[in-house]
Design a protein around this motif. Structure first.
Motif, PDB file in Angstrom:
ATOM      1  N   HIS A  73       0.807  -1.228   0.000  1.00 19.69           N
ATOM      2  CA  HIS A  73       0.000   0.000   0.000  1.00 19.69           C
ATOM      3  C   HIS A  73       0.839   1.277   0.000  1.00 19.69           C
ATOM      4  CE1 HIS A  73      -3.893  -1.865   0.078  1.00 19.69           C
ATOM      5  NE2 HIS A  73      -3.385  -2.767   0.897  1.00 19.69           N
ATOM      6  N   GLY A  74       2.161   1.139  -0.090  1.00 18.86           N
ATOM      7  CA  GLY A  74       3.016   2.310  -0.209  1.00 18.86           C
ATOM      8  C   GLY A  74       3.301   3.022   1.092  1.00 18.86           C
ATOM      9  N   ASN A  75       3.153   2.329   2.200  1.00 20.06           N
ATOM     10  CA  ASN A  75       3.487   2.896   3.513  1.00 20.06           C
ATOM     11  C   ASN A  75       4.938   2.504   3.825  1.00 20.06           C
ATOM     12  OD1 ASN A  75       0.813   3.842   3.865  1.00 20.06           O
ATOM     13  ND2 ASN A  75       0.206   1.772   4.422  1.00 20.06           N
ATOM     14  N   TYR A  76       5.860   3.248   3.218  1.00 24.28           N
ATOM     15  CA  TYR A  76       7.264   2.847   3.209  1.00 24.28           C
ATOM     16  C   TYR A  76       7.951   3.009   4.549  1.00 24.28           C
ATOM     17  CZ  TYR A  76       6.334   3.090  -1.790  1.00 24.28           C
ATOM     18  OH  TYR A  76       5.795   2.927  -3.033  1.00 24.28           O
ATOM     19  N   VAL A  77       7.659   4.065   5.275  1.00 20.83           N
ATOM     20  CA  VAL A  77       8.266   4.241   6.598  1.00 20.83           C
ATOM     21  C   VAL A  77       7.841   3.080   7.506  1.00 20.83           C
ATOM     22  CG1 VAL A  77       8.328   5.692   8.665  1.00 20.83           C
ATOM     23  CG2 VAL A  77       8.506   6.752   6.399  1.00 20.83           C
ATOM     24  N   ALA A  78       6.566   2.774   7.480  1.00 19.74           N
ATOM     25  CA  ALA A  78       6.061   1.663   8.293  1.00 19.74           C
ATOM     26  C   ALA A  78       6.734   0.351   7.905  1.00 19.74           C
ATOM     27  CB  ALA A  78       4.545   1.545   8.150  1.00 19.74           C
ATOM     28  N   THR A  79       6.956   0.149   6.615  1.00 22.54           N
ATOM     29  CA  THR A  79       7.601  -1.076   6.143  1.00 22.54           C
ATOM     30  C   THR A  79       8.992  -1.218   6.749  1.00 22.54           C
ATOM     31  OG1 THR A  79       6.374  -0.968   4.055  1.00 22.54           O
ATOM     32  CG2 THR A  79       8.342  -2.347   4.094  1.00 22.54           C
ATOM     33  N   VAL A  80       9.765  -0.152   6.716  1.00 26.49           N
ATOM     34  CA  VAL A  80      11.127  -0.195   7.272  1.00 26.49           C
ATOM     35  C   VAL A  80      11.079  -0.498   8.769  1.00 26.49           C
ATOM     36  CG1 VAL A  80      13.200   1.174   7.753  1.00 26.49           C
ATOM     37  CG2 VAL A  80      12.109   1.312   5.497  1.00 26.49           C
ATOM     38  N   LEU A  81      10.216   0.211   9.489  1.00 25.93           N
ATOM     39  CA  LEU A  81      10.129   0.007  10.942  1.00 25.93           C
ATOM     40  C   LEU A  81       9.719  -1.418  11.274  1.00 25.93           C
ATOM     41  CD1 LEU A  81       8.282   3.315  11.972  1.00 25.93           C
ATOM     42  CD2 LEU A  81      10.739   2.883  11.916  1.00 25.93           C
ATOM     43  N   LEU A  82       8.727  -1.920  10.565  1.00 27.93           N
ATOM     44  CA  LEU A  82       8.223  -3.261  10.849  1.00 27.93           C
ATOM     45  C   LEU A  82       9.236  -4.348  10.489  1.00 27.93           C
ATOM     46  CD1 LEU A  82       4.596  -2.648   9.620  1.00 27.93           C
ATOM     47  CD2 LEU A  82       5.229  -3.337  11.950  1.00 27.93           C
ATOM     48  N   CYS A  83       9.925  -4.195   9.380  1.00 30.23           N
ATOM     49  CA  CYS A  83      10.910  -5.213   8.982  1.00 30.23           C
ATOM     50  C   CYS A  83      12.075  -5.280   9.958  1.00 30.23           C
ATOM     51  CB  CYS A  83      11.408  -4.944   7.568  1.00 30.23           C
ATOM     52  SG  CYS A  83      10.190  -5.340   6.294  1.00 30.23           S
ATOM     53  N   GLN A  84      12.509  -4.136  10.436  1.00 27.53           N
ATOM     54  CA  GLN A  84      13.607  -4.154  11.393  1.00 27.53           C
ATOM     55  C   GLN A  84      13.141  -4.768  12.714  1.00 27.53           C
ATOM     56  OE1 GLN A  84      14.780  -2.313  14.307  1.00 27.53           O
ATOM     57  NE2 GLN A  84      16.780  -3.276  14.094  1.00 27.53           N
ATOM     58  N   GLY A  85      11.947  -4.437  13.155  1.00 25.32           N
ATOM     59  CA  GLY A  85      11.397  -5.049  14.365  1.00 25.32           C
ATOM     60  C   GLY A  85      11.216  -6.553  14.201  1.00 25.32           C
ATOM     61  N   LEU A  86      10.766  -6.962  13.037  1.00 27.44           N
ATOM     62  CA  LEU A  86      10.606  -8.385  12.738  1.00 27.44           C
ATOM     63  C   LEU A  86      11.946  -9.105  12.882  1.00 27.44           C
ATOM     64  CD1 LEU A  86       9.024 -10.832  11.467  1.00 27.44           C
ATOM     65  CD2 LEU A  86       9.775  -9.942   9.251  1.00 27.44           C
ATOM     66  N   ALA A  87      12.986  -8.531  12.306  1.00 31.53           N
ATOM     67  CA  ALA A  87      14.312  -9.150  12.388  1.00 31.53           C
ATOM     68  C   ALA A  87      14.764  -9.288  13.840  1.00 31.53           C
ATOM     69  CB  ALA A  87      15.323  -8.325  11.581  1.00 31.53           C
ATOM     70  N   GLU A  88      14.566  -8.245  14.619  1.00 34.14           N
ATOM     71  CA  GLU A  88      14.967  -8.305  16.040  1.00 34.14           C
ATOM     72  C   GLU A  88      14.244  -9.421  16.770  1.00 34.14           C
ATOM     73  OE1 GLU A  88      15.626  -5.065  18.618  1.00 34.14           O
ATOM     74  OE2 GLU A  88      15.830  -3.605  16.979  1.00 34.14           O
ATOM     75  N   HIS A  89      12.930  -9.507  16.579  1.00 29.00           N
ATOM     76  CA  HIS A  89      12.136 -10.510  17.293  1.00 29.00           C
ATOM     77  C   HIS A  89      12.474 -11.931  16.853  1.00 29.00           C
ATOM     78  CE1 HIS A  89       9.344  -8.228  19.829  1.00 29.00           C
ATOM     79  NE2 HIS A  89       9.565  -7.267  18.953  1.00 29.00           N
ATOM     80  N   ILE A  90      12.586 -12.141  15.554  1.00 28.01           N
ATOM     81  CA  ILE A  90      12.856 -13.487  15.049  1.00 28.01           C
ATOM     82  C   ILE A  90      14.215 -13.985  15.526  1.00 28.01           C
ATOM     83  CG2 ILE A  90      13.422 -14.754  12.932  1.00 28.01           C
ATOM     84  CD1 ILE A  90      11.142 -13.358  11.581  1.00 28.01           C
ATOM     85  N   LEU A  91      15.229 -13.158  15.383  1.00 29.25           N
ATOM     86  CA  LEU A  91      16.577 -13.611  15.728  1.00 29.25           C
ATOM     87  C   LEU A  91      16.738 -13.836  17.232  1.00 29.25           C
ATOM     88  CD1 LEU A  91      18.674 -11.452  13.252  1.00 29.25           C
ATOM     89  CD2 LEU A  91      18.222 -13.920  13.128  1.00 29.25           C
ATOM     90  N   ARG A 133      22.542  -2.347   8.295  1.00 30.43           N
ATOM     91  CA  ARG A 133      22.089  -1.311   7.344  1.00 30.43           C
ATOM     92  C   ARG A 133      20.598  -1.042   7.536  1.00 30.43           C
ATOM     93  NH1 ARG A 133      21.381  -2.063   0.891  1.00 30.43           N
ATOM     94  NH2 ARG A 133      20.288  -0.096   0.557  1.00 30.43           N
ATOM     95  N   LEU A 134      19.820  -2.116   7.709  1.00 31.60           N
ATOM     96  CA  LEU A 134      18.387  -1.954   7.963  1.00 31.60           C
ATOM     97  C   LEU A 134      18.160  -1.167   9.255  1.00 31.60           C
ATOM     98  CD1 LEU A 134      15.412  -2.519   7.349  1.00 31.60           C
ATOM     99  CD2 LEU A 134      15.717  -4.784   8.391  1.00 31.60           C
ATOM    100  N   MET A 135      18.920  -1.492  10.281  1.00 30.93           N
ATOM    101  CA  MET A 135      18.822  -0.768  11.547  1.00 30.93           C
ATOM    102  C   MET A 135      19.158   0.715  11.338  1.00 30.93           C
ATOM    103  SD  MET A 135      20.853  -1.518  15.134  1.00 30.93           S
ATOM    104  CE  MET A 135      22.456  -1.278  14.375  1.00 30.93           C
ATOM    105  N   ASN A 136      20.155   0.981  10.503  1.00 30.99           N
ATOM    106  CA  ASN A 136      20.546   2.364  10.235  1.00 30.99           C
ATOM    107  C   ASN A 136      19.531   3.102   9.371  1.00 30.99           C
ATOM    108  OD1 ASN A 136      22.870   2.258  11.805  1.00 30.99           O
ATOM    109  ND2 ASN A 136      24.093   1.457  10.119  1.00 30.99           N
ATOM    110  N   LEU A 137      18.715   2.391   8.627  1.00 28.64           N
ATOM    111  CA  LEU A 137      17.608   3.024   7.905  1.00 28.64           C
ATOM    112  C   LEU A 137      16.470   3.352   8.869  1.00 28.64           C
ATOM    113  CD1 LEU A 137      17.420   0.836   4.671  1.00 28.64           C
ATOM    114  CD2 LEU A 137      18.265   3.195   4.863  1.00 28.64           C
ATOM    115  N   ARG A 138      16.256   2.465   9.830  1.00 29.10           N
ATOM    116  CA  ARG A 138      15.171   2.664  10.792  1.00 29.10           C
ATOM    117  C   ARG A 138      15.463   3.770  11.780  1.00 29.10           C
ATOM    118  NH1 ARG A 138      14.211   1.396  16.409  1.00 29.10           N
ATOM    119  NH2 ARG A 138      16.441   1.143  16.255  1.00 29.10           N
ATOM    120  N   ASN A 139      16.694   3.830  12.277  1.00 23.10           N
ATOM    121  CA  ASN A 139      17.015   4.767  13.357  1.00 23.10           C
ATOM    122  C   ASN A 139      16.636   6.209  13.062  1.00 23.10           C
ATOM    123  OD1 ASN A 139      17.822   2.822  15.152  1.00 23.10           O
ATOM    124  ND2 ASN A 139      19.988   3.008  14.677  1.00 23.10           N
ATOM    125  N   PRO A 140      16.981   6.787  11.900  1.00 17.84           N
ATOM    126  CA  PRO A 140      16.595   8.184  11.676  1.00 17.84           C
ATOM    127  C   PRO A 140      15.092   8.372  11.443  1.00 17.84           C
ATOM    128  CG  PRO A 140      17.850   7.347   9.810  1.00 17.84           C
ATOM    129  CD  PRO A 140      17.873   6.285  10.870  1.00 17.84           C
TER     130      PRO A 140
END
Length: 192
Positions: A73-91, A133-140
């Protein structure tokens, strides 16, 4: 009298008005939504024939489903935040699984999780670099950065002369591909 009080509490927007807004939203960028959905389908081929194991419980699953929807749906900021959170939780959840599961701090830092996963061979150094890199995209996106900071979106726009939408689309595309790449790792992949 009760009906008058009730009508004053509710919005003047009718169901038909809401439907018109929803239909307009659905219609906007329909070609882009279809393209992003197909991109997700193509990327998801990397997942196992029987799917993927998703440690991390309801939070990881919700992050995965919402990240896919946000991307389409083009919610790109949300996508970045959610993917980084997903990675943290899964790992982190994976590290605690099984007979050789580790006891983790109640609030484990993502870098610590990445280092532990590297040591156990769950991820490669390339995976860790891309997850950072994903974390560095999310942080700002979640923490304030001054306009002079190179990671500030406005600064990135000025430096590249590309529109914000292009930066955010590229970031979200990387985030989704990284999430799928993570879920396709041998530790999580089910089936062939």
């Amino acid at each position: 009298m009760a009906e008058q009080v009730q009508s004053e509490l509710l919005s003047e927007v009718t169901d038909v008005d809401v439907l018109r807004t929803l239909l307009a939203d659905l219609h906007d960028d329909v070609a882009g939504k279809v393209a992003r959905f197909r991109q997700l389908a193509d990327l998801s081929i990397a997942l196992g024939s029987s799917g993927t194991m998703m440690p991390g419980g309801e939070t990881a699953f919700a992050a995965w489903t919402e990240a896919r929807s946000s991307f389409v749906h083009g919610n790109y900021v949300a996508t970045v935040l959610l993917c980084q959170g997903l990675a943290e939780h899964i790992l982190a959840a994976y590290l605690m699984l099984g007979l050789d599961g580790e006891k983790l701090p109640d609030r484990v830092a993502f870098n610590d999780t990445l280092n532990r996963c590297l040591a156990r061979g769950v991820i490669t150094q390339g995976d860790a670099d891309d997850l950072r890199r994903l974390m560095n995209l999310r942080n700002p996106l979640t923490h304030y950065r001054s306009i002079d900071d190179p990671s500030n979106l406005s600064q990135r726009i000025l430096n590249t002369r590309l529109p914000a939408e292009m930066h955010l689309l590229n970031d979200a595309t990387f985030a989704m591909s990284m999430a799928i790449r993570l879920l396709a790792l041998p530790a999580f992949r089910l089936g062939d």
